[in-house]
Enzyme design. Structure first.
Site, short mmCIF file in Angstrom:
data_model
loop_
_atom_site.label_atom_id
_atom_site.label_comp_id
_atom_site.label_asym_id
_atom_site.label_seq_id
_atom_site.Cartn_x
_atom_site.Cartn_y
_atom_site.Cartn_z
N HIS A 153 -2.28 -49.08 -60.42
CA HIS A 153 -1.48 -47.85 -60.34
C HIS A 153 -0.77 -47.61 -61.68
O HIS A 153 -0.52 -48.56 -62.44
CB HIS A 153 -0.38 -47.97 -59.30
CG HIS A 153 -0.86 -48.17 -57.89
ND1 HIS A 153 -0.74 -47.22 -56.91
CD2 HIS A 153 -1.45 -49.24 -57.29
CE1 HIS A 153 -1.22 -47.67 -55.76
NE2 HIS A 153 -1.66 -48.90 -55.96
N GLU A 184 4.93 -53.50 -54.58
CA GLU A 184 4.01 -54.64 -54.65
C GLU A 184 4.49 -55.69 -55.65
O GLU A 184 3.75 -56.10 -56.56
CB GLU A 184 2.57 -54.21 -54.95
CG GLU A 184 1.86 -53.68 -53.71
CD GLU A 184 0.36 -53.92 -53.73
OE1 GLU A 184 -0.05 -55.04 -53.36
OE2 GLU A 184 -0.40 -53.00 -54.09
N ASN A 230 0.24 -44.44 -50.23
CA ASN A 230 -1.11 -44.69 -49.73
C ASN A 230 -1.61 -43.48 -48.95
O ASN A 230 -2.26 -43.62 -47.88
CB ASN A 230 -1.16 -45.97 -48.89
CG ASN A 230 -1.46 -47.20 -49.73
OD1 ASN A 230 -2.40 -47.21 -50.53
ND2 ASN A 230 -0.66 -48.24 -49.58
N ASP A 279 0.70 -41.98 -55.38
CA ASP A 279 2.09 -42.35 -55.69
C ASP A 279 2.88 -41.05 -55.86
O ASP A 279 2.54 -40.22 -56.71
CB ASP A 279 2.13 -43.20 -56.94
CG ASP A 279 1.36 -44.49 -56.76
OD1 ASP A 279 1.97 -45.48 -56.31
OD2 ASP A 279 0.12 -44.49 -57.02
#
Length: 261
Positions: free
Chosen positions: A251, A34, A152, A221
């Site tokens: 995260h 990301e 995810n 993760d």
DNA sequence: ATGTCGCATTCCATGCGA
């Protein structure tokens, strides 16, 4: 050798955190997800000044992955084969030489897939099948391999504080979990669970509703290891501290130590 | 408590993705 994965939720917003954490954790290889920016907007000079080589696969607005490393990789592969129509920047690999031989690392940002009745869910499942095929091909190389990233996927009920809240979510649907198990069934090892079977091992807490303060988290993760990497597994841990920093990513980093020079 | 972020634009407010 310390290999980490971290979804930073915008590398531009998180540049100071990233630099602080690199200095603190001293990882050898870091997979980021990301980035939320194009390659040119990555804070490359700052990260290079911290002692890291930078390889990116950026994208405007969303997605984007990177691999940072103390040493320059021998090879970099951008994108996950199997769907020419997929324009998302969600996958890259890098191969490194060490004194103990080669190690291959992938940085993965698996699609979220919500809402499940939209086209996003079949895209997620399709991506997982493409990843399974790629992993199968890489396992045939019989190399130390680390498939690291934001999957995810909540693999098991123990990986959520409140599993009942996730039963209809794309991160925890039976089809999602089955696809993740098919990946593991190739012979991959979930590094964190190989080291630590305790509950409340989370890597993500929503920004909303004080989720972190309540420890209402999920473990999504993951670092998956080939047999040749698992044979060298020393330890794996979640670096929860960064979530308490000011303006954090949702995260936190997950790190694996391998007995590789 | 649909309570948070980050991005982009039809740009100082809203929609999208997560």
């Amino acid at each position: 050798m310390l290999i980490a994965t971290w979804n930073v939720n915008s590398v531009r917003q998180r540049a100071a955190h990233l630099l602080r954490w690199l200095k603190q954790a001293q990882p050898d290889i870091v997979c980021l997800q990301e980035l939320k920016c194009l390659d040119d907007a990555f804070p490359r000079l700052e990260v290079e000044a911290a002692g890291y080589h930078v390889e990116t696969l950026g994208q405007k607005t969303f997605n984007g992955v990177a691999i940072l490393a103390r040493k320059r990789p021998d090879e970099v592969i951008r994108g996950l084969e199997g769907d020419d129509a997929d324009s998302h920047a969600r996958y890259m690999e890098a191969v490194f030489s060490t004194e103990s031989g080669v190690v291959r690392v992938a940085s993965i940002y698996l699609p979220n897939g919500n809402p499940p009745l939209s086209e996003k869910y079949p895209y997620k499942l399709g991506f997982m099948e493409r990843l399974r095929r790629r992993a199968a091909a890489l396992l045939r190389l019989e190399e130390p391999l680390v498939l690291a990233g934001d999957y995810n996927v909540i693999p098991e009920p123990i990986d959520a504080r409140d599993p009942a809240a996730w039963v209809s979510d794309a991160l925890f649907l039976p089809q999602t979990r089955a696809a993740f198990r098919r990946l593991l069934a190739l012979g991959l090892t979930d590094a964190l669970r190989a080291c630590d079977q305790a509950p409340e091992r989370y890597s993500f807490w929503d920004y909303q509703a004080g989720a972190f303060q309540k420890n209402n988290g999920i473990r999504i993760d993951h670092l998956l290891l080939s047999p040749q990497a698992a044979d060298r597994l020393v330890t794996c841990r979640i670096d929860k501290e960064t979530r308490s920093w000011d303006k954090p990513s949702d995260h936190v980093p997950v790190l694996v130590e391998l007995n590789l020079a």
